[in-house]
Design an enzyme around this catalytic site. Structure first.
Site, PDB file in Angstrom:
ATOM      1  N   ASP A 137      -3.124   4.730  -2.189  1.00 30.93           N
ATOM      2  CA  ASP A 137      -4.154   5.306  -1.328  1.00 30.93           C
ATOM      3  C   ASP A 137      -4.642   6.661  -1.866  1.00 30.93           C
ATOM      4  O   ASP A 137      -3.826   7.506  -2.243  1.00 30.93           O
ATOM      5  CB  ASP A 137      -3.531   5.490   0.064  1.00 30.93           C
ATOM      6  CG  ASP A 137      -4.550   5.738   1.152  1.00 30.93           C
ATOM      7  OD1 ASP A 137      -5.361   4.838   1.416  1.00 30.93           O
ATOM      8  OD2 ASP A 137      -4.530   6.837   1.749  1.00 30.93           O
ATOM      9  N   GLU A 190      -6.710   3.786  -5.600  1.00 32.78           N
ATOM     10  CA  GLU A 190      -7.949   3.893  -4.836  1.00 32.78           C
ATOM     11  C   GLU A 190      -8.688   5.148  -5.277  1.00 32.78           C
ATOM     12  O   GLU A 190      -8.199   6.265  -5.078  1.00 32.78           O
ATOM     13  CB  GLU A 190      -7.676   3.969  -3.333  1.00 32.78           C
ATOM     14  CG  GLU A 190      -8.983   3.905  -2.547  1.00 32.78           C
ATOM     15  CD  GLU A 190      -8.940   4.500  -1.149  1.00 32.78           C
ATOM     16  OE1 GLU A 190      -9.847   4.222  -0.363  1.00 32.78           O
ATOM     17  OE2 GLU A 190      -8.002   5.260  -0.837  1.00 32.78           O
ATOM     18  N   ASP A 246       0.870  -1.163   0.000  1.00 33.83           N
ATOM     19  CA  ASP A 246       0.000   0.000   0.000  1.00 33.83           C
ATOM     20  C   ASP A 246       0.914   1.222   0.000  1.00 33.83           C
ATOM     21  O   ASP A 246       1.796   1.340   0.854  1.00 33.83           O
ATOM     22  CB  ASP A 246      -0.855  -0.030   1.276  1.00 33.83           C
ATOM     23  CG  ASP A 246      -2.222   0.578   1.082  1.00 33.83           C
ATOM     24  OD1 ASP A 246      -2.283   1.704   0.574  1.00 33.83           O
ATOM     25  OD2 ASP A 246      -3.210  -0.073   1.458  1.00 33.83           O
ATOM     26  N   HIS A 257     -11.324  -2.735   3.709  1.00 31.69           N
ATOM     27  CA  HIS A 257     -11.249  -2.389   5.128  1.00 31.69           C
ATOM     28  C   HIS A 257     -11.959  -1.089   5.486  1.00 31.69           C
ATOM     29  O   HIS A 257     -11.919  -0.674   6.641  1.00 31.69           O
ATOM     30  CB  HIS A 257      -9.767  -2.294   5.512  1.00 31.69           C
ATOM     31  CG  HIS A 257      -9.058  -1.197   4.766  1.00 31.69           C
ATOM     32  ND1 HIS A 257      -8.858  -1.233   3.403  1.00 31.69           N
ATOM     33  CD2 HIS A 257      -8.545  -0.023   5.183  1.00 31.69           C
ATOM     34  CE1 HIS A 257      -8.259  -0.131   3.023  1.00 31.69           C
ATOM     35  NE2 HIS A 257      -8.039   0.617   4.083  1.00 31.69           N
ATOM     36  N   ASP A 258     -12.561  -0.432   4.507  1.00 28.28           N
ATOM     37  CA  ASP A 258     -13.266   0.828   4.769  1.00 28.28           C
ATOM     38  C   ASP A 258     -14.778   0.693   4.637  1.00 28.28           C
ATOM     39  O   ASP A 258     -15.492   1.680   4.864  1.00 28.28           O
ATOM     40  CB  ASP A 258     -12.812   1.904   3.773  1.00 28.28           C
ATOM     41  CG  ASP A 258     -11.340   2.243   3.902  1.00 28.28           C
ATOM     42  OD1 ASP A 258     -10.805   2.183   5.027  1.00 28.28           O
ATOM     43  OD2 ASP A 258     -10.722   2.550   2.864  1.00 28.28           O
TER      44      ASP A 258
HETATM   45  C1  GLC Z   1      -7.948   5.299   2.299  1.00 31.64           C
HETATM   46  C2  GLC Z   1      -7.769   4.079   3.166  1.00 31.64           C
HETATM   47  C3  GLC Z   1      -8.394   4.349   4.500  1.00 31.64           C
HETATM   48  C4  GLC Z   1      -7.654   5.511   5.142  1.00 31.64           C
HETATM   49  C5  GLC Z   1      -7.651   6.723   4.222  1.00 31.64           C
HETATM   50  C6  GLC Z   1      -6.622   7.702   4.636  1.00 31.64           C
HETATM   51  O1  GLC Z   1      -9.285   5.550   2.023  1.00 31.64           O
HETATM   52  O2  GLC Z   1      -8.301   2.953   2.532  1.00 31.64           O
HETATM   53  O3  GLC Z   1      -8.359   3.235   5.338  1.00 31.64           O
HETATM   54  O4  GLC Z   1      -8.240   5.839   6.359  1.00 31.64           O
HETATM   55  O5  GLC Z   1      -7.347   6.399   2.893  1.00 31.64           O
HETATM   56  O6  GLC Z   1      -5.340   7.179   4.380  1.00 31.64           O
END
Ligand code: GLC
Ligand code: MG
Length: 531
Positions: free
Chosen positions: A202, A265, A100, A327-328
């Site tokens: 990310d 993402e 990541d 995970h979100d």
């Molecule tokens: C992304 C991650 C999340 C995190 C955010 C800030 O959305 O998947 O878990 O809190 O970025 O890094």
């Protein structure tokens, strides 16, 4: 396309949340040696790549998404040597490893930010985004943190605000500064040289903000039952035209090495999402497609409409991808229920494009309710009711007291059903979701129609059924998914006379089928080789 495709096109990615996969030292938190000890499971399951959520040194304000050192390993997870071992043993099993990359922000404890906030003259000051208070002493603009509250915090010592689109402990890096870019590119090279196969990047669509940091307008579609931070439309703090030039640079770094992949993402509707392939397919290989996760209604018509819109929006040569959970987001089994989650798994693994599986979804893990006093997720703390702890609970390996996850006290509670819903129980049950997942992964690997073939929707005459054909040269696979609670009988002779069953969500049927009278039970899905 034979032999000319990239590994990540035919491959399947499996997301591991390192804190929750396997603990090896009894501290209740998963770690790298733990993951290594489960590689045989992942190999047995049949995934092609694992993506690890952040493993870097971090004060864990956002459980690793607050990075304090981009080229190290958090001692909680192990040492760099543990990572090297994981990488080597994964590669020995033919499993690629993706890390990541969190370039939008660092931890406030990263030496860059520590230096930046020490004085306005710091050489690192411009690595972050600072603004004077408004004339009345207030916030520089109206932007809101995704976790809740303003996106600005005042640094009292130097008298300026710094921007953080997430937690105050996650200051946004200034991607307009070439030094920031160079530093992150070097971190990427560090891992690429080790043999890391790629990155999930990310919040890649947030890297560049509007140069004038204009106020975001109200979102007319917002209703008070939604998180307060969603009341503004994120017009100026994400998805800016200049971000594409930055992503092309990230891609160029990946292209310095062979066979590496970048997955971005990006939470955007399909029409906006596809811009992130790049006009010359020179941005991310896979802009994550979360639209199944965000779908408002889970039914055959809505899913079909989405698939067709996405297929139509893809640029020539842009490779699709699909996601059901991460995970979100609340877990798929909790969003749609177990029978529909099984059907969704067949959907995910038979649509055209690279699937990403979230750990635990292969056994139908559900969200675990977390009592308010035990909430640890920063979003859950700032916006009660919207915490992400429920979907991050430890992997359920077996029925023993630590669920096979830990000998200690787990950092988040186990699901109540772990003694029955676990890997060991489902490995012994040929009709389990785990068995189906493994079967479909095997089928995908054996079938070019499934892994690489074209996609076409099929009219079934029934609004509860979504069906499609995957074709590669002479191989034709028909997927028929009954989203309804009723038995259906279909006449699919338009596709062919007969076929043979290759997979069934209820896992209790094989052999020839007549397409003139095809019966599906409630929530049943079939994969049929058209003969
Ligand atoms: C992304 C991650 C999340 C995190 C955010 C800030 O959305 O998947 O878990 O809190 O970025 O890094
Ligand atoms: Mg541990």
């Amino acid at each position: 396309m034979n032999n000319t495709h990239q590994w990540w096109q035919a491959g399947v990615v499996y997301q591991i949340y390192p804190r929750s996969f396997q603990d090896s030292d009894g501290d209740g938190v998963g770690d790298l040696p733990g993951i290594t000890s489960r590689l045989d499971y992942l190999h047995w399951l049949g995934v092609d790549a694992i993506w690890l959520s952040p493993i870097y040194p971090s004060p864990m304000a956002d459980f690793g998404y607050d990075v304090a050192d981009y080229t190290g390993v958090n001692p909680l997870f192990g040492r760099l040597a543990d990572f090297d071992r994981l990488l080597a043993l994964a590669h020995a099993r033919g499993i690629r490893v993706l890390l990541d990359l969190v370039p939008n922000h660092s931890s406030d404890e990263h030496p860059w930010f520590v230096d930046a906030r020490a004085s306005r003259q710091s050489a690192y000051r411009d690595w972050y985004i600072w603004r004077d208070p408004a004339p009345d002493g207030g916030l520089p603009n109206n932007w809101l943190s995704h976790f809740g509250g303003p996106a600005w915090s005042l640094d009292a010592a130097t008298g300026q605000y710094y921007l953080h689109l997430f937690d105050p402990k996650q200051p946004d890096l200034n991607w307009r500064n070439p030094a920031v870019r160079a530093a992150i590119y070097d971190a990427m090279r560090f891992w690429f040289r080790k043999g890391v196969d790629g990155f999930r990047v990310d919040v890649i669509w947030m890297l560049i903000k509007h140069p004038d940091l204009l106020d975001n307008p109200p979102d007319p579609s917002w209703t008070p039952d939604q998180p307060p931070q969603d009341r503004l439309k994120r017009v100026y703090d994400q998805h800016q035209p200049e971000v594409h030039a930055v992503i092309r640079e990230l891609r160029a770094v990946a292209d310095e090495f062979e066979e590496r992949v970048l997955i971005g993402e990006i939470y955007l509707p399909v029409e906006d999402l596809v811009a992130y392939y790049g006009l010359q397919l020179d941005e991310v290989h896979l802009p994550f497609n979360f639209n199944l996760v965000k779908l408002k209604a889970w039914n055959a018509q809505a899913v079909r409409e989405l698939v067709e819109r996405y297929e139509a929006a893809l640029p020539a040569g842009g490779w699709p991808n699909w996601v059901l959970g991460n995970h979100d987001q609340p877990r798929i089994a909790s969003r749609v229920g177990q029978p529909q989650a099984t059907l969704a798994q067949m959907l995910l693994l038979t649509l055209r494009g690279t699937p990403t599986l979230y750990y635990g979804d292969e056994i139908g893990m559900e969200d675990v309710p977390i009592p308010p006093a035990q909430v640890v997720d920063p979003q859950g703390l700032r916006t009660p009711g919207y915490g992400r702890d429920p979907e991050r609970t430890p992997m359920q390996w077996d029925a023993a007291p630590g669920a096979g996850f830990t000998t200690g006290t787990p950092w988040l509670p186990f699901a109540k059903d772990y003694t029955s819903r676990n890997v060991t129980a489902q490995r012994a049950n040929l009709r389990s979701l785990l068995a189906l997942t493994r079967h479909l992964l095997g089928l995908r690997r054996a079938s070019q129609a499934l892994s690489l073939g074209s996609y076409a929707s099929i009219e079934t005459g029934n609004r509860d059924v979504f069906a499609y054909l995957r074709t590669y040269e002479y191989e034709r696979l028909l997927v028929v998914l009954n989203f309804g609670a009723a038995l259906v009988r279909l006449d699919l002779r338009a596709v062919g006379e007969r076929g043979s069953l290759a997979a069934c969500t209820l896992m209790n049927q094989t052999g020839p089928v007549a397409l003139a009278e095809l019966d599906l039970r409630p929530y049943e899905g079939l994969v049929i080789v058209v003969t």
